[in-house]
Design a protein around this motif. Structure first.
Motif, PDB file in Angstrom:
ATOM      1  N   ASP A  39      -1.503  -0.465  13.034  1.00  0.00           N
ATOM      2  CA  ASP A  39      -0.523  -0.933  12.055  1.00  0.00           C
ATOM      3  C   ASP A  39      -0.088  -2.331  12.494  1.00  0.00           C
ATOM      4  O   ASP A  39      -0.590  -2.840  13.502  1.00  0.00           O
ATOM      5  N   VAL A  57       8.209   4.691  19.249  1.00  0.00           N
ATOM      6  CA  VAL A  57       8.901   4.666  17.949  1.00  0.00           C
ATOM      7  C   VAL A  57      10.112   5.595  17.999  1.00  0.00           C
ATOM      8  O   VAL A  57      11.197   5.240  17.528  1.00  0.00           O
ATOM      9  N   THR A  82       2.272   7.510   1.284  1.00  0.00           N
ATOM     10  CA  THR A  82       3.462   6.751   1.665  1.00  0.00           C
ATOM     11  C   THR A  82       4.346   7.665   2.504  1.00  0.00           C
ATOM     12  O   THR A  82       4.440   8.858   2.242  1.00  0.00           O
ATOM     13  N   HIS A  84       8.230   7.844   4.772  1.00  0.00           N
ATOM     14  CA  HIS A  84       9.569   7.291   4.959  1.00  0.00           C
ATOM     15  C   HIS A  84      10.053   7.641   6.359  1.00  0.00           C
ATOM     16  O   HIS A  84       9.709   8.688   6.900  1.00  0.00           O
ATOM     17  N   VAL A  94      12.817   2.673   7.011  1.00  0.00           N
ATOM     18  CA  VAL A  94      11.472   2.103   7.050  1.00  0.00           C
ATOM     19  C   VAL A  94      10.618   2.875   6.056  1.00  0.00           C
ATOM     20  O   VAL A  94      10.734   4.094   5.938  1.00  0.00           O
ATOM     21  N   GLY A  96       6.454   3.059   4.860  1.00  0.00           N
ATOM     22  CA  GLY A  96       5.100   2.627   5.177  1.00  0.00           C
ATOM     23  C   GLY A  96       4.066   3.330   4.315  1.00  0.00           C
ATOM     24  O   GLY A  96       4.375   4.257   3.559  1.00  0.00           O
ATOM     25  N   ASP A  98      -0.033   4.650   4.751  1.00  0.00           N
ATOM     26  CA  ASP A  98      -1.146   4.863   5.670  1.00  0.00           C
ATOM     27  C   ASP A  98      -2.398   5.288   4.916  1.00  0.00           C
ATOM     28  O   ASP A  98      -2.319   6.005   3.914  1.00  0.00           O
ATOM     29  N   GLY A 113      -2.399   1.577   9.051  1.00  0.00           N
ATOM     30  CA  GLY A 113      -1.025   1.657   8.590  1.00  0.00           C
ATOM     31  C   GLY A 113      -0.479   0.322   8.120  1.00  0.00           C
ATOM     32  O   GLY A 113      -0.834  -0.739   8.662  1.00  0.00           O
ATOM     33  N   LEU A 115       3.308  -1.555   6.684  1.00  0.00           N
ATOM     34  CA  LEU A 115       4.763  -1.427   6.595  1.00  0.00           C
ATOM     35  C   LEU A 115       5.244  -2.138   5.350  1.00  0.00           C
ATOM     36  O   LEU A 115       5.028  -3.350   5.193  1.00  0.00           O
ATOM     37  N   ASP A 116       5.901  -1.394   4.469  1.00  0.00           N
ATOM     38  CA  ASP A 116       6.378  -1.951   3.196  1.00  0.00           C
ATOM     39  C   ASP A 116       7.849  -2.347   3.245  1.00  0.00           C
ATOM     40  O   ASP A 116       8.262  -3.261   2.560  1.00  0.00           O
ATOM     41  N   LYS A 117       8.631  -1.631   4.031  1.00  0.00           N
ATOM     42  CA  LYS A 117      10.062  -1.920   4.180  1.00  0.00           C
ATOM     43  C   LYS A 117      10.404  -1.758   5.648  1.00  0.00           C
ATOM     44  O   LYS A 117      10.201  -0.684   6.217  1.00  0.00           O
ATOM     45  N   VAL A 118      10.895  -2.822   6.252  1.00  0.00           N
ATOM     46  CA  VAL A 118      11.215  -2.814   7.681  1.00  0.00           C
ATOM     47  C   VAL A 118      12.572  -3.489   7.878  1.00  0.00           C
ATOM     48  O   VAL A 118      12.809  -4.558   7.316  1.00  0.00           O
TER      49      VAL A 118
END
Length: 122
Positions: A39, A57, A82, A84, A94, A96, A98, A113, A115-118
């Motif tokens: 990712d 993580v 997707t 969450h 977050v 993501g 995958d 992977g 990441l759409d929202k971080v």
């Protein structure tokens, strides 16, 4: 493990498992021994590398849980979904996406992977 939806559910369970021995057992069930996980923040090969990434993580986002963000879309030996990460039952911190490649043995051999929202600072 022949059902792709169940495989992805177990994949998510691995990310939520905080007991190291139990997590390694789930990883052995879900991932090929030499699986690759990539990712934007990490690139690892093998279950030990993935175990270390998951532990990191969990250390960074303690108390938050992973969940599926929608249905699993799959064809042939590929699944996309997707996920969450956030407080249980609350808005995710977050988000993501995958793509998992499933090997002939029914285990995941590769995860790509995104990441759409971080949150800021990650």
């Amino acid at each position: 493990m022949s059902d792709t939806n169940e495989l992805v559910q177990r994949y998510i369970a691995a990310w939520n498992e905080t007991d190291a021995a139990a997590r390694r057992a789930v990883l052995a069930e879900v991932f090929a021994e030499d699986a690759v996980y990539v990712d934007p923040l990490v690139s690892v090969r093998g279950r030990d590398g993935l175990d270390a990434a998951i532990a990191a993580v969990q250390g960074q986002f303690g108390g938050l849980v992973f969940s599926l963000g929608g249905a699993v879309d799959a064809h042939h030996d590929v699944a996309r979904f997707t996920w969450h990460l956030g407080p249980e039952g609350a808005e995710p911190v977050v988000v993501g996406f995958d793509v998992a490649v499933i090997g002939e043995d029914g285990r995941i051999s590769q995860v790509l992977g995104f990441l759409d929202k971080v949150p800021a600072g990650i």
